[in-house]
Motif scaffolding. Structure first.
Motif, PDB file in Angstrom:
ATOM      1  N   ASP A   1       0.844  -1.228   0.056  1.00 32.78           N
ATOM      2  CA  ASP A   1      -0.070   0.081   0.104  1.00 32.78           C
ATOM      3  C   ASP A   1       0.821   1.172  -0.069  1.00 32.78           C
ATOM      4  N   VAL A   2       0.683   2.008  -0.870  1.00 31.70           N
ATOM      5  CA  VAL A   2       1.556   3.416  -1.178  1.00 31.70           C
ATOM      6  C   VAL A   2       0.709   4.430  -0.540  1.00 31.70           C
ATOM      7  N   GLY A   3       1.023   4.816   0.537  1.00 32.29           N
ATOM      8  CA  GLY A   3       0.271   6.145   0.778  1.00 32.29           C
ATOM      9  C   GLY A   3       0.899   7.464   0.447  1.00 32.29           C
ATOM     10  N   MET A   4      -0.154   8.288   0.270  1.00 29.49           N
ATOM     11  CA  MET A   4       0.470   9.500  -0.418  1.00 29.49           C
ATOM     12  C   MET A   4      -0.356  10.608   0.125  1.00 29.49           C
ATOM     13  N   GLY A   5       0.351  11.896   0.590  1.00 29.22           N
ATOM     14  CA  GLY A   5      -0.318  13.063   1.030  1.00 29.22           C
ATOM     15  C   GLY A   5       0.418  14.065   0.776  1.00 29.22           C
TER      16      GLY A   5
END
Length: 286
Positions: free
Chosen positions: A81-85
């Motif tokens: 899971d690639v979290g991006m913010g």
């Protein structure tokens, strides 16, 4: 951002054979590709078809700096899971922070710095207020599109443009079959993004006392699977229920049959051809 809870948005992927090196771990250069892929999906989560949205805002985003920090390795068949913010927005720069997770374990972290600039000269420009507000609002958990319903006189320009793109240009439906007398009397539902572009639409008609018919469901090609079609469908179902309808019927393209089944619709009768495309009637009790 170092924990899963720091991120609102995630892009899921599975490690492929071609991404593993002789050490049997993901080759380091692929991690930057993972984060770049997640950024593309992040724009979809904002209800922004990237290219046309940038044109509308009079600029484009250019990478100024990309850094990654390794904590542990990913291996073939890992589900990641690639979290991006969006972490910070300057005058012309936007900083994104990313985290690559296997379960709750942080494997790789990243910082991507973009500059909003003139595409012709690549000189920086201030981040447009609408983009700034959209990014900040999304990170606060706000919805990034607006649902409205109304008559063709109010909704037709945006809804019609999307229907032309989807049905006439993409699916090759003859124009004389797309436009009919029902548009003038139907209730049209639309989802508009923060730039005012209609990204999903559908219409509601009365087929018989207590029976509603929903049709002309269309979603922007680049945003399918993002929940926009389901949101418009529910909007129209609520309108049908409010006026006393007990059942909704629709002609579903066979390629979208699974989508409607997930939303409570059941097939009725045999498949048929409509405008050269395989369809089946589906129904749902309200």
């Amino acid at each position: 951002m170092t924990a899963r809870s720091d991120f609102r948005f995630f892009h899921r992927l599975r490690v492929r054979w071609a991404e593993v090196d002789m050490q049997k771990i993901v080759f380091n250069a692929h991690y930057l590709m993972y984060f770049d892929t997640a950024i593309a999906d992040y724009w979809r989560a904002l209800s922004l078809p990237y290219e046309e949205s940038m044109v509308a805002m009079g600029g484009d985003l250019y990478v100024r700096k990309a850094t990654i920090e390794f904590h542990a390795s990913a291996r073939i068949e890992d589900m990641l899971d690639v979290g991006m913010g969006c972490a910070r927005i300057g005058n012309s720069s936007i900083v994104f922070e990313g985290g690559l997770f296997r379960g709750d374990q942080l494997l790789v972290s990243s910082e991507l710095v973009y500059v909003f600039a003139d595409p012709a000269t690549q000189t920086s420009r201030p981040v447009p207020p609408v983009l700034r507000e959209l990014l900040q609002g999304f990170e606060r958990g706000e919805r990034v599109y607006e649902l409205t319903a109304g008559a063709w006189a109010d909704m037709g320009e945006g809804a019609g443009a999307l229907r032309r793109e989807v049905f006439i240009d993409e699916q090759r439906v003859p124009a004389e079959m797309e436009w009919d007398e029902h548009d003038a009397v139907a209730l049209h539902g639309v989802a508009r993004n923060r730039l005012g572009k209609v990204v999903a639409t559908g219409r509601l008609l009365s087929e018989a006392p207590g029976i509603a018919r929903i049709g002309r469901m269309a979603v922007h090609r680049g945003l399918r699977g993002g929940g926009h079609g389901a949101a418009v469908l529910r909007l129209l179902e609520d309108a049908a229920k409010a006026r006393g309808d007990k059942e909704v019927r629709l002609h579903a393209q066979r390629s979208a049959e699974a989508f409607y089944k997930r939303l409570g619709y059941a097939p009725s009768g045999e498949p048929f051809d409509e405008a050269g495309i395989a369809h089946i009637e589906m129904r749902r009790v309200l």
